[in-house]
Scaffold this active site. Sequence first.
Site, PDB file in Angstrom:
ATOM      1  N   TRP A 356      13.782  19.719 -17.788  1.00  0.00           N
ATOM      2  CA  TRP A 356      12.323  19.640 -17.921  1.00  0.00           C
ATOM      3  C   TRP A 356      11.909  18.452 -18.779  1.00  0.00           C
ATOM      4  CZ3 TRP A 356       9.150  21.947 -22.257  1.00  0.00           C
ATOM      5  CH2 TRP A 356       9.894  22.038 -23.437  1.00  0.00           C
ATOM      6  N   ASP A 357      12.891  17.869 -19.490  1.00  0.00           N
ATOM      7  CA  ASP A 357      12.634  16.686 -20.304  1.00  0.00           C
ATOM      8  C   ASP A 357      11.870  15.628 -19.509  1.00  0.00           C
ATOM      9  OD1 ASP A 357      14.843  18.214 -21.150  1.00  0.00           O
ATOM     10  OD2 ASP A 357      15.712  16.548 -22.255  1.00  0.00           O
ATOM     11  N   GLU A 499      14.676  27.458 -27.801  1.00  0.00           N
ATOM     12  CA  GLU A 499      15.914  28.050 -27.298  1.00  0.00           C
ATOM     13  C   GLU A 499      16.681  28.830 -28.369  1.00  0.00           C
ATOM     14  OE1 GLU A 499      16.755  24.858 -23.711  1.00  0.00           O
ATOM     15  OE2 GLU A 499      17.474  24.414 -25.742  1.00  0.00           O
ATOM     16  N   LYS A 613      13.649  26.294 -32.839  1.00  0.00           N
ATOM     17  CA  LYS A 613      14.435  25.096 -32.575  1.00  0.00           C
ATOM     18  C   LYS A 613      13.552  23.880 -32.375  1.00  0.00           C
ATOM     19  CE  LYS A 613      17.785  23.185 -29.284  1.00  0.00           C
ATOM     20  NZ  LYS A 613      18.556  23.422 -28.033  1.00  0.00           N
ATOM     21  N   GLN A 614      12.479  24.038 -31.580  1.00  0.00           N
ATOM     22  CA  GLN A 614      11.644  22.899 -31.200  1.00  0.00           C
ATOM     23  C   GLN A 614      10.251  23.392 -30.843  1.00  0.00           C
ATOM     24  OE1 GLN A 614      14.446  22.518 -27.898  1.00  0.00           O
ATOM     25  NE2 GLN A 614      12.723  22.045 -26.581  1.00  0.00           N
TER      26      GLN A 614
END
Length: 791
Positions: A356-357, A499, A613-614
Amino acid sequence: MISYSRGKGNLENWVVSEELFQPDSLGKSEAIMYLGNGYMGLRSAAEEPYMKEVRNLFANGTFNKAGENEVTELPNIADVTRLDIRIDGDRFSLEFGKTKEYIKQLNIKTAELMRSFVWTSPKGKVLQFEFKRFVSLDNLHLIGMKMFVKSLTDPVHISFDTGIDAQMSNSGAQHFLEGERRIFDKKDIQLIQTTRESKIDVVISSTHKVFVNDVESINEPEMNMARRKVWLTYNIKLEPNDRLEVEKLTTVYTSRDNDLDFTEYTTRHLREKSLSDLRNCAIKGYESNFQLHKEAWNNLIWSSYELEINSENPYDLLALRFSLYHLTIMAPAHDDRMGIAAKGLSGEGYKGHSFWDTEIFILPFFTFSNPAVAKSLLTYRYFCLEGARKKARENGFSGAMFPWESAWPPDGEVTPNLGDIDIVTGEPTKIWSGFIEQHISADIAFAIYQYFNVTADQEFMNHYGYEVIFDTANFWVSRLEWNEGKQAYHINNVIGPDEYKEHVNNNAFTNYMVFFNMKLAIRYYETLMKEKPSILKKLITKFDMNKAYSLWKAKVGKIYLPQPRAEDFVIPQDDTYLTLKEIDLTKYKNQKKLRTIYRDYNSEQINAIQVTKQADILLMLYLLNQTFISEAVPLSNAVKEANFYYYERKTLHDSSLSLSTHSILASEIGDTDLAYSLFRKATEVDLGPRMDTSDEGIHAASIGGIWKATVFGFAGVRVVDGKLRINPKLPKQWRHLKFKIHWQGQPITLVLSHTTFSIKVENKKKIEFELNNHIYECDDVLNIDFEYING
């Protein structure tokens, strides 16, 4: 040691350098200085071999499965860069003797790698070395190399082996069958490789010219051949001040190439094509081929994008140019059957797969700056529909369930099942993302929506875009789960962008993006029904959509959308996140290396802690603010600020994707100091001084995020449901920013400072835009004075 200031004069802020040879830290410069053109990527390992080197040459799209228990990956093709050099019979290495004036550098402007040093042999002889290398942007199949050696003190005998080495692997996995090898006229070498499972032919051809004191040598080399390897050995005697110069040109062709000019494919045709191209390039020589390559970079990239920054920190401009350089060389602009890998073409990390980046972090640059490449990348996703539909069927759903990791389009899901070690059990960790990280289907729908808003490319939508959006909506309809007690549709057992939270229910990012995806399908269906019924009829005929529209309408309004808490406006990231145990995260927030939390906890334990995580909730707020459903999303400034400061404290940025989103949101809420600090951290993911960050390859999404943080954060550019809005918030360190974007078919150039704004419409076709909540029209050049206070 990485240096950013060696570029002087017209190369100021164009050069990334390594000023100290460190044999235990080779991966950094190998990756961040890699060369490429989207067709192939060449990792910048030294010519002479070292124990910890990683030699990679990838030809995009040549995916292969090394074994039945492996997933498909981009194979490491034969190496052409290694030179085994001997000085007076002894192996040359910088680990022996003494080295001074060492410099290895990437010239971003010309996309040329250079390495030079003065070396004193163990026997006391002093020689000057210089190596140059490029991967052509003019001829996508061409690699150029040059070696220069001068004896400064003594007579010296130099011998070197140069050829094509197919004794390469992907971390031990061999992808190729033993192929044919041949030497023509004692200077042209050719080797053929064929992938074991996918049966792709790769033809590599190399040629050499050797000069001593500018006169071409007549000494014939020795010819050698071994298993998976063919090479020439040259022997040269230099007197003091004699100069040796070697040129090596290589062409790479594959049977997957879409630019072959013969109608019926045979390996013989490919061999002849490769050799013919090589010989034509050899007539021109290194310098002429390099000049064409340099002109291509200037004309296609630097003159086209026109990016300028006036910052009190010159590094910022270098970082932006570094971003544009890597975005260019990672993108397969030549072929819409290929995507962008998470490591570009710089290393074996993530096996060359697309995530998906691309849609969320990389594609926006191309959508706004080079729409033709954006269209190609989205067409790749269309070609992945076959694999997406297969994955949906295998999981008991309908529609298109896009793979978490994609390779060659028909391959479908290629995410490995097992990953890093579990520190508690000692077993490999189960990788769940290929099974339950499903938001990618909605992410792709968002990317198509953004592309259409920016470009107005109706042809793409008619042929590709609508079908992807409709069939992803069909997947979500089948994925929703009715909760009788809540009288709402839930989405259970997923992984969101964070994640560190697996098997959660109602991840807010996923639920809202699903809501958007289905609303978008309804909107486009109704538009086609009114304005383009023939297009809709073709789509209904092409795949089963008889009940789709009614199901979308019936279910979308009942999707559970997590709302802000009354007491503090914080939106729950999922059903349980805000009830989880809180720990002191200072140690991990200040970590020097990513993912150190795994030294203390395993995945199951991390799942039970309030740690992220992000960017997750914040990414949702950023994306959906640009859509027509923004009224259904809690997007007040109070909600944005509350969630930003709550989740920023919890976020470790253990994914390189994270920092740019936080920087953009910090700009949006007016915290420009923090926004700039996060921007700088994002630039340092690959470009920073740490020597262990990029061993497996560059971080493609982070590199795309550098541009995003500049244009969407500091310049405040947004396209909100088809309307261009600009709300600049330059950091105090920047005095001036200039860049070009494409808006609905024409380039526009934006220039802004803290007090002025100007816009130039290149094709003089009138546009309307909003600047700081005021509406303007422009069909040529417009200059505006304004004042705002940096947050």
